[in-house]
Scaffold this motif. Structure first.
Motif, short mmCIF file in Angstrom:
data_model
loop_
_atom_site.label_atom_id
_atom_site.label_comp_id
_atom_site.label_asym_id
_atom_site.label_seq_id
_atom_site.Cartn_x
_atom_site.Cartn_y
_atom_site.Cartn_z
N LYS A 144 0.85 -1.18 0.00
CA LYS A 144 0.00 0.00 0.00
C LYS A 144 0.89 1.24 0.00
O LYS A 144 2.03 1.21 0.46
CB LYS A 144 -0.94 -0.02 1.20
CG LYS A 144 -2.00 -1.09 1.08
CD LYS A 144 -3.11 -0.93 2.11
CE LYS A 144 -4.20 -1.96 1.86
NZ LYS A 144 -5.32 -1.85 2.83
N LYS A 145 0.34 2.32 -0.51
CA LYS A 145 1.15 3.50 -0.78
C LYS A 145 1.01 4.56 0.31
O LYS A 145 -0.08 4.82 0.82
CB LYS A 145 0.74 4.11 -2.13
CG LYS A 145 1.53 5.36 -2.52
CD LYS A 145 1.20 5.81 -3.92
CE LYS A 145 -0.24 6.27 -4.06
NZ LYS A 145 -0.54 6.79 -5.40
N THR A 146 2.13 5.15 0.64
CA THR A 146 2.15 6.36 1.45
C THR A 146 3.24 7.26 0.87
O THR A 146 3.89 6.89 -0.11
CB THR A 146 2.38 6.05 2.93
OG1 THR A 146 2.22 7.25 3.69
CG2 THR A 146 3.77 5.50 3.17
N THR A 147 3.45 8.42 1.45
CA THR A 147 4.48 9.32 0.97
C THR A 147 5.19 9.97 2.15
O THR A 147 4.69 9.99 3.27
CB THR A 147 3.91 10.45 0.07
OG1 THR A 147 2.97 11.22 0.83
CG2 THR A 147 3.22 9.87 -1.17
N VAL A 148 6.36 10.49 1.87
CA VAL A 148 7.09 11.30 2.84
C VAL A 148 7.56 12.56 2.12
O VAL A 148 7.99 12.50 0.96
CB VAL A 148 8.28 10.52 3.45
CG1 VAL A 148 9.31 10.14 2.38
CG2 VAL A 148 8.94 11.33 4.55
N LYS A 149 7.47 13.68 2.81
CA LYS A 149 7.94 14.93 2.24
C LYS A 149 9.45 15.00 2.40
O LYS A 149 9.97 14.94 3.53
CB LYS A 149 7.29 16.13 2.91
CG LYS A 149 7.70 17.48 2.31
CD LYS A 149 7.05 18.64 3.05
CE LYS A 149 5.55 18.68 2.76
NZ LYS A 149 4.92 19.89 3.36
N ASN A 204 16.47 25.10 -3.12
CA ASN A 204 15.70 24.31 -2.15
C ASN A 204 14.53 23.67 -2.88
O ASN A 204 13.80 24.34 -3.63
CB ASN A 204 15.21 25.17 -1.00
CG ASN A 204 16.35 25.75 -0.18
OD1 ASN A 204 17.30 25.04 0.13
ND2 ASN A 204 16.27 27.03 0.16
N ASN A 205 14.31 22.36 -2.66
CA ASN A 205 13.31 21.59 -3.40
C ASN A 205 12.52 20.72 -2.43
O ASN A 205 13.06 20.21 -1.45
CB ASN A 205 13.98 20.69 -4.43
CG ASN A 205 14.98 21.42 -5.30
OD1 ASN A 205 14.69 21.78 -6.43
ND2 ASN A 205 16.20 21.63 -4.78
N THR A 206 11.24 20.53 -2.72
CA THR A 206 10.39 19.68 -1.90
C THR A 206 9.66 18.67 -2.78
O THR A 206 9.06 19.04 -3.80
CB THR A 206 9.37 20.50 -1.10
OG1 THR A 206 10.06 21.40 -0.24
CG2 THR A 206 8.48 19.60 -0.27
#
Length: 250
Positions: A144-149, A204-206
């Motif tokens: 299952k999918k999740t994300t992190v910043k 700076n990148n996100t």
């Protein structure tokens, strides 16, 4: 004369390739069994995943391909089929291999699962079989999918070609009898799949980097500074208490 030679070459090449589709054939004796399951976390089954089981043999003298089975997972994620394997296909002295391919295209609209990029939807496992009486058992895992910043900060190009990139790797696919070092690090019996590259383009990148939920994931950070390549790995045990944001400096 030239046209005749060309026709003879074309005829020869055509006859060097044999492709057979026996996926609709019934088996009554000496049947082999293909069975398995497609699961996500907590052993939850996934339906509507298609599998193709083939035998392939390639050589300079000609090639042979037989489609043996086409089967789909049921509502519980299980798949099952019986078929006859030919003698030359299970002869250990003969060249050739079996290929089981998963087609995940029916899951394309599922937003809960972590699916590969569209062009990589077909994933295969190859192996030898020398005994008709031993069931062919396979398990296929889709997380299952999740994300992190992930913040990639302070990226300053000193030389043309310098870069700052992050990529995630996580358990995905068939069980792997010969796991690679990273699979051992991530405590998984399954194959690994890597996300796309997230590349810094500003100072700076996100990015919202995809991760496998309730699994150990690896974040690999690539840096090219003054023409020199380096990388570091960050293992994330993705649970509900995991950090939602990570900042990494160039």
């Amino acid at each position: 004369m030239k046209k005749l030679v060309i026709l003879l070459i074309a005829f020869t090449l055509t006859n060097c390739y044999e492709s057979i589709d026996d996926s609709d054939a019934n088996c009554s004796t000496d049947c082999s069994i293909l069975q398995g399951k497609v699961i996500t976390e907590n052993n939850q089954g996934i339906s509507d995943v298609d599998f193709t089981f083939e035998f392939k043999r390639w050589s300079t003298l000609g090639s042979y391909q037989r489609t043996i089975s086409k089967v789909s997972t049921d509502n519980n994620g299980n798949f099952y089929d019986e078929f006859y394997l030919k003698d030359h296909e299970i002869d250990p002295e003969k060249k050739g291999y079996f290929l089981l391919t998963a087609d995940l295209s029916n899951l394309a609209g599922n937003t809960d699962l972590l699916l590969p990029l569209a062009q990589d939807f077909e994933l295969s496992d190859s192996f030898k079989i020398v005994d008709r009486n031993t069931p062919i058992e396979q398990t296929f895992y889709i997380p299952k999918k999740t994300t992190v910043k992930v913040n990639l900060n302070n990226f300053v190009v000193a030389q043309e070609g310098d870069s700052f990139v992050v990529q995630s790797t996580f358990p995905f696919g068939f069980k792997d009898p010969n796991p690679v070092t990273m699979a051992t690090t991530l405590d998984t019996d399954y194959e690994l799949y890597s996300s796309k590259f997230y590349r810094a383009t500003e100072t700076n990148n996100t990015f919202e980097v995809v991760l496998a939920q309730n699994q150990k994931n690896n974040l690999r950070i690539f840096r090219r500074k003054n023409g020199v390549n380096e990388y570091e790995d960050l293992v994330l045990d993705v649970k509900s208490t995991s950090p939602s944001e990570i900042t990494i400096d160039y």
